[in-house]
Scaffold this active site. Structure first.
Site, mmCIF file in Angstrom:
data_model
loop_
_atom_site.group_PDB
_atom_site.id
_atom_site.type_symbol
_atom_site.label_atom_id
_atom_site.label_comp_id
_atom_site.label_asym_id
_atom_site.label_seq_id
_atom_site.Cartn_x
_atom_site.Cartn_y
_atom_site.Cartn_z
ATOM 1 N N GLU A 234 16.782 12.292 3.477
ATOM 2 C CA GLU A 234 16.594 10.930 3.976
ATOM 3 C C GLU A 234 17.422 9.920 3.184
ATOM 4 O O GLU A 234 17.234 8.717 3.327
ATOM 5 C CB GLU A 234 15.121 10.539 3.893
ATOM 6 C CG GLU A 234 14.148 11.521 4.507
ATOM 7 C CD GLU A 234 14.114 11.483 6.021
ATOM 8 O OE1 GLU A 234 14.953 10.794 6.615
ATOM 9 O OE2 GLU A 234 13.254 12.151 6.611
ATOM 10 N N TYR B 210 -3.376 -10.511 3.512
ATOM 11 C CA TYR B 210 -2.410 -9.840 2.637
ATOM 12 C C TYR B 210 -1.412 -9.000 3.413
ATOM 13 O O TYR B 210 -0.263 -8.823 2.990
ATOM 14 C CB TYR B 210 -3.133 -9.008 1.572
ATOM 15 C CG TYR B 210 -3.633 -9.900 0.453
ATOM 16 C CD1 TYR B 210 -2.748 -10.433 -0.470
ATOM 17 C CD2 TYR B 210 -4.973 -10.242 0.366
ATOM 18 C CE1 TYR B 210 -3.175 -11.275 -1.463
ATOM 19 C CE2 TYR B 210 -5.423 -11.090 -0.634
ATOM 20 C CZ TYR B 210 -4.522 -11.604 -1.553
ATOM 21 O OH TYR B 210 -4.951 -12.450 -2.540
#
Length: 218
Positions: free
Chosen positions: A74, A120
């Site tokens: 990746e 949040y």
């Protein structure tokens, strides 16, 4: 940007924390941090619970291998996100349980995969786009991720998991934890009548869009 030794210390610290908190399992997950001379990242086929400082790979901003063990497959994804976000210093990719579960749902809004359920989440993540499925290591995902990361510090890969950038590894880790927790909440309340944050409150709390975005601290 970190020096090589500082970068290695940061990667190992975050790798251990991800593993200990169950945000990665087996030999999944990968981490990268900008350092002088390139991008330091975890190698292919490694457990984040056991890697050591000398196990890390160095690649350039095109994910070309420069030194050390073979990098994660990746690596192209990390490089793409860091190219798109020049103010970001680190990227974390996991297959963490709740984010991966959400990524498998068939009725998500591709532009806004998880609603703003908490303040949040709005502060740390903003909007979370869903990228279409690609097999792990398929570098055709790179251009899509690079394009989307210009406006979003966090991405969700369909049937795969999250990719989160931050100013440094600690910031990226905090955002990943917030994303995983909100994914859990989303699954718990799924099917119920939910009350997400009002759009004006979401706008007020959301991090500024684009590559210079910084995460709001608690």
């Amino acid at each position: 940007m970190s020096g090589d030794e500082e970068g290695r210390t940061q990667v190992i610290r975050i790798a251990r924390s991800l593993f200990d908190r169950g945000l990665v399992h087996g030999r999944t997950g990968n981490i990268s941090v900008r350092v002088d001379g390139g991008i330091l990242m975890t190698p292919t086929g490694a457990s984040l619970g056991t890697i050591e400082r000398g196990d890390l790979s160095l690649v350039n901003d095109k994910a070309q291998h420069l030194s050390g063990p073979k990098p994660s497959k990746e690596a192209f994804l990390h490089a793409a996100v860091l190219r798109a976000r020049p103010a970001a210093g680190a990227v974390i990719h996991t297959h963490s349980t709740y984010c991966a579960a959400v990524s498998c749902l068939g009725d998500l809004d591709a532009g806004d995969a998880i609603p703003p359920l908490t303040a949040y989440f709005a502060m740390r993540i903003g909007r979370l786009p869903l990228l279409p499925y690609h097999a792990p290591g398929d570098d055709a995902l790179g251009p899509l991720a690079e394009d989307m990361a210009r406006e979003h510090a966090a991405l969700l890969l369909a049937n795969h998991g999250p990719v989160v950038a931050g100013g440094d590894l600690s910031e990226a880790f905090d955002s990943l934890e917030e994303l995983e927790q909100t994914a859990k909440i989303f699954l718990v309340v799924r099917g119920a009548h939910i009350r997400p944050l009002a759009s004006d409150e979401r706008t007020r709390l959301s991090p500024s869009s684009g590559p210079d975005e910084t995460t709001t601290s608690s």
